[in-house]
Write a protein that holds these residues in place. Structure first.
Motif, PDB file in Angstrom:
ATOM      1  N   MET A   1      36.763  31.971  48.264  1.00  0.00           N
ATOM      2  CA  MET A   1      36.105  31.783  47.639  1.00  0.00           C
ATOM      3  C   MET A   1      34.777  32.791  47.267  1.00  0.00           C
ATOM      4  O   MET A   1      34.587  33.738  47.817  1.00  0.00           O
ATOM      5  CB  MET A   1      35.227  30.530  48.870  1.00  0.00           C
ATOM      6  CG  MET A   1      33.918  30.168  48.156  1.00  0.00           C
ATOM      7  SD  MET A   1      33.072  29.166  48.420  1.00  0.00           S
ATOM      8  CE  MET A   1      32.892  29.532  50.088  1.00  0.00           C
ATOM      9  N   ARG A   2      35.252  32.277  45.952  1.00  0.00           N
ATOM     10  CA  ARG A   2      33.819  33.317  44.390  1.00  0.00           C
ATOM     11  C   ARG A   2      32.478  32.634  44.304  1.00  0.00           C
ATOM     12  O   ARG A   2      33.076  31.777  44.082  1.00  0.00           O
ATOM     13  CB  ARG A   2      34.706  34.166  44.004  1.00  0.00           C
ATOM     14  CG  ARG A   2      34.186  35.441  43.277  1.00  0.00           C
ATOM     15  CD  ARG A   2      34.923  36.099  41.853  1.00  0.00           C
ATOM     16  NE  ARG A   2      34.305  36.739  41.677  1.00  0.00           N
ATOM     17  CZ  ARG A   2      34.858  36.570  40.477  1.00  0.00           C
ATOM     18  NH1 ARG A   2      35.425  35.922  39.375  1.00  0.00           N
ATOM     19  NH2 ARG A   2      33.787  36.867  39.158  1.00  0.00           N
ATOM     20  N   ILE A   3      31.130  33.179  43.906  1.00  0.00           N
ATOM     21  CA  ILE A   3      29.951  32.883  44.339  1.00  0.00           C
ATOM     22  C   ILE A   3      29.735  33.754  42.411  1.00  0.00           C
ATOM     23  O   ILE A   3      29.517  34.353  42.176  1.00  0.00           O
ATOM     24  CB  ILE A   3      30.045  32.041  44.984  1.00  0.00           C
ATOM     25  CG1 ILE A   3      29.001  32.107  46.008  1.00  0.00           C
ATOM     26  CG2 ILE A   3      27.810  31.342  43.704  1.00  0.00           C
ATOM     27  CD1 ILE A   3      30.332  30.325  45.793  1.00  0.00           C
ATOM     28  N   ARG A   4      30.013  32.656  41.311  1.00  0.00           N
ATOM     29  CA  ARG A   4      30.074  33.307  40.051  1.00  0.00           C
ATOM     30  C   ARG A   4      28.698  32.558  39.210  1.00  0.00           C
ATOM     31  O   ARG A   4      28.790  31.229  39.214  1.00  0.00           O
ATOM     32  CB  ARG A   4      30.833  34.541  38.796  1.00  0.00           C
ATOM     33  CG  ARG A   4      31.456  33.153  39.017  1.00  0.00           C
ATOM     34  CD  ARG A   4      32.989  33.085  38.167  1.00  0.00           C
ATOM     35  NE  ARG A   4      33.889  32.578  37.435  1.00  0.00           N
ATOM     36  CZ  ARG A   4      33.927  31.621  36.669  1.00  0.00           C
ATOM     37  NH1 ARG A   4      32.739  31.034  35.906  1.00  0.00           N
ATOM     38  NH2 ARG A   4      34.485  30.659  36.211  1.00  0.00           N
ATOM     39  N   ALA A   5      28.200  33.174  38.304  1.00  0.00           N
ATOM     40  CA  ALA A   5      27.649  32.330  37.461  1.00  0.00           C
ATOM     41  C   ALA A   5      28.602  32.072  36.494  1.00  0.00           C
ATOM     42  O   ALA A   5      29.613  32.228  36.183  1.00  0.00           O
ATOM     43  CB  ALA A   5      26.585  33.328  36.226  1.00  0.00           C
ATOM     44  N   ALA A   6      27.858  30.233  36.202  1.00  0.00           N
ATOM     45  CA  ALA A   6      28.907  29.021  35.533  1.00  0.00           C
ATOM     46  C   ALA A   6      28.902  30.040  33.802  1.00  0.00           C
ATOM     47  O   ALA A   6      27.088  30.611  33.700  1.00  0.00           O
ATOM     48  CB  ALA A   6      28.823  28.428  35.104  1.00  0.00           C
ATOM     49  N   THR A   7      29.920  29.487  32.729  1.00  0.00           N
ATOM     50  CA  THR A   7      29.831  30.256  31.508  1.00  0.00           C
ATOM     51  C   THR A   7      30.165  29.420  31.233  1.00  0.00           C
ATOM     52  O   THR A   7      30.652  28.406  31.170  1.00  0.00           O
ATOM     53  CB  THR A   7      31.611  31.668  31.352  1.00  0.00           C
ATOM     54  OG1 THR A   7      32.095  30.885  31.474  1.00  0.00           O
ATOM     55  CG2 THR A   7      30.954  32.907  32.305  1.00  0.00           C
ATOM     56  N   ALA A   8      30.020  29.631  29.889  1.00  0.00           N
ATOM     57  CA  ALA A   8      30.056  27.978  29.127  1.00  0.00           C
ATOM     58  C   ALA A   8      31.665  27.911  28.527  1.00  0.00           C
ATOM     59  O   ALA A   8      32.408  26.798  28.680  1.00  0.00           O
ATOM     60  CB  ALA A   8      30.064  28.524  27.196  1.00  0.00           C
TER      61      ALA A   8
END
Length: 173
Positions: A1-8
């Motif tokens: 699992m990876r956590i990242r900022a959501a993008t458009a």
């Protein structure tokens, strides 16, 4: 699992995730709320995080800025947090929550609010013992919880919260 900022580019997958996670009849309502919050200027600043796995987005957490008694403060509300039904009970929600609180603390945020299951959020250091009032009378007041990100922040945070305009609708409370 990876956590990242959501993008458009994640918008459609985030909408589907919330529809699935919350099911009928709440899923479409929550998905619409998320879409509105992501676009509404009153939600700024915000933090939108996704958990990804090989199959795509498995979780989403949205933190938006709040005001107390109409004044700017260093607080946020987590609304909503969703994990895909087939990925629940694997720690994805907790990981999103902890990552989000850590990122907000690094940005200078002092507290995070949530209206959620006390059994779940109490395990993540949220408490119903605070003096921040919800904008509406709550059916389950014990579910109105806060987590301190800066020592002493909840002792000085008192008054009624105002959230982003899309969240300030009675049906969400």
């Amino acid at each position: 699992m990876r956590i990242r900022a959501a993008t458009a580019g994640d918008a459609a997958a985030i909408t589907r995730l919330h529809e699935q996670a919350f099911g009928a009849p709440d899923g479409p309502v929550i998905a619409r709320l998320v879409s509105e919050l992501l676009q509404h200027p009153s939600a700024q600043p915000l933090l939108s995080l996704v958990a990804t796995e090989d199959a795509g987005i498995s979780g989403h957490a949205l933190f938006t800025a709040v005001r107390i008694d109409g004044k700017a403060c260093k607080g946020f509300i987590l609304a909503p947090l969703a994990v895909a039904p087939d990925c629940q009970r694997k720690g994805i929600g907790k990981t999103l929550l902890e990552h989000g609180c850590g990122e907000l603390a690094a940005r200078g945020a002092e507290f995070v609010l949530v209206l959620g299951d006390p059994n779940y959020y109490a395990r993540a250091d949220f408490t119903a013992t605070h003096s921040i009032r919800a904008p509406y009378e709550l059916r389950y007041p014990e579910a109105w919880m806060a987590r301190e990100l800066s020592v002493g922040a909840l002792a000085k945070a008192t008054g009624t919260v105002t959230c982003a305009a899309p969240l300030m609708q009675p049906q969400h409370w």
